[in-house]
Design an enzyme around this catalytic site. Sequence first.
Site: not given
Length: 532
Positions: A168, A448
Amino acid sequence: MAVPKERVVIHQTQIHGSIAPDHDAILTPEALAFLGQLHRRFDARRRQLLKQRQERQARYDAGALPDFRADTGSIRESDWQVAPIPAALQDRRVEITGPVERKMIINALNSGAKVFMADFEDSSAPSLANQLDGQINLRDAVNGSIAYRSPEGKQYRVGANPAVLVVRPRGWHLPERHLTVDGEVMAGALVDFGLFAFHNAHALHARDQGPYFYLPKLEAMEEAQLWDEVMSVTEGELNLPLGTMKATVLIETLPAVFQMHEILHALRNRVVGLNCGRWDYIFSYLKTLRGHRDRLLPERGQVLMTVPFLKAYSELLIQTCHRRGAFAMGGMAAQIPIRGDEAANEAAMTKVRADKLREVQAGHDGTWVAHPALVPVAQEIFDRYMPSPNQLSVKRTDVAVTRNQLIAPCAGTISRAGFDNNVEVALRYTAAWLDGQGCVPIHHLMEDAATAEIARSQLWQWLHHGEVEFTDHAPIDFALFDHALATHTHRLRDSDLPGAKRADEAAALLATLTHAERLGDFLTLPAYEKLA
């Protein structure tokens, strides 16, 4: 030892800052020249698309609401299918995600998951050293040489049958200020994608494993079209067959949920599926509807995938994907094992099992976990209820989702504990991020950037819309926020927790963002200017 590279210029692609000697193998003259090509060809369009995001948001701030596009009805209504899915990605029942840190990569590849998503985005703090170390680590993983020795002397190596690697890159909105082309700052997305593809595409293609990518934060089909063109040009430059690179798109913004057919169509020759990026999606709901007093959300612990607007999002994604022959991936289980408290750990695992059972019974083809210990927990559920590699045959023709269902308000409450937890999570994550750590365990959850964004956006929302109160009817106001922030800053500063050294900087940034008259688009943009 890091050495300055201020004067290194390759075809007007320039490195700013200091890099370690190992990084020279990543930032080769040829790789820098390739990055320069990508920038010159695509960055102007990227910037135009970001401008269109701002224009859409201005309309939402003025009172408009997201909706399905009138000009793309023919795409939604006509019959078409995405290209065949590669054998390596036919079974994605459990995927593990994590940063591009060396030990994490090895543990994830060995976890038993079908796929490892190596993350340059929400679980990474994008210092130049972190990003380039990540490229070295992934290069070594691809060529089979990756190994790690802990300070205690424990050896880590990749075993047999590792997870399939999917990378990603950063979203279109994030810059990479350490690399410029013709004096212009490069896009982080093109740097992450370009370096990984340049160094690894041929080796992965030779093994029929891609390269494969997860594409984050898209808001419109035109942004997906740009990625398709970037990949097509890269395939041409690297002499790879057209369509070699495959993509899974995270549907993690509210505008994107109204364009899922269009996004699949734009990438139809290389897309594999869509993913329910639930945490970023909740953040995007908050941000997109920041001007709408009637769309307040309760505290994060109550905004579960069973609430109406999230249930509608998940089921529409499954229906859309399976109609087009693409996979519908479920969301993240952020829980991590609770050592030393068997009852608390079992309660956490019970939540994970219930979430994964909901996903597999709804028709999802796979799911995400944040910790290797959760792989067998999720896999047991998917193995029991999905004996085949996927559920493309589950068409969900029973689903009929409207615009209003996708933006429906969410009932719930705000407790003092929920408010305080948001302050703590936003502060501790931001401080750790500024100190170079993008994935932080807090109260047995792996936080996160997406979950930190929810925390700070909810604080802004509750404080700026007025007349918001706790369950005991006490008002939520800035004096309370300032006190909670000062308390948690003092605790963090005096602790040995990640980010303790950056507590005051993080607090100042969080205070500025929370007191601002407008909810900032991304925490990571102003924080990036302070990142070492």
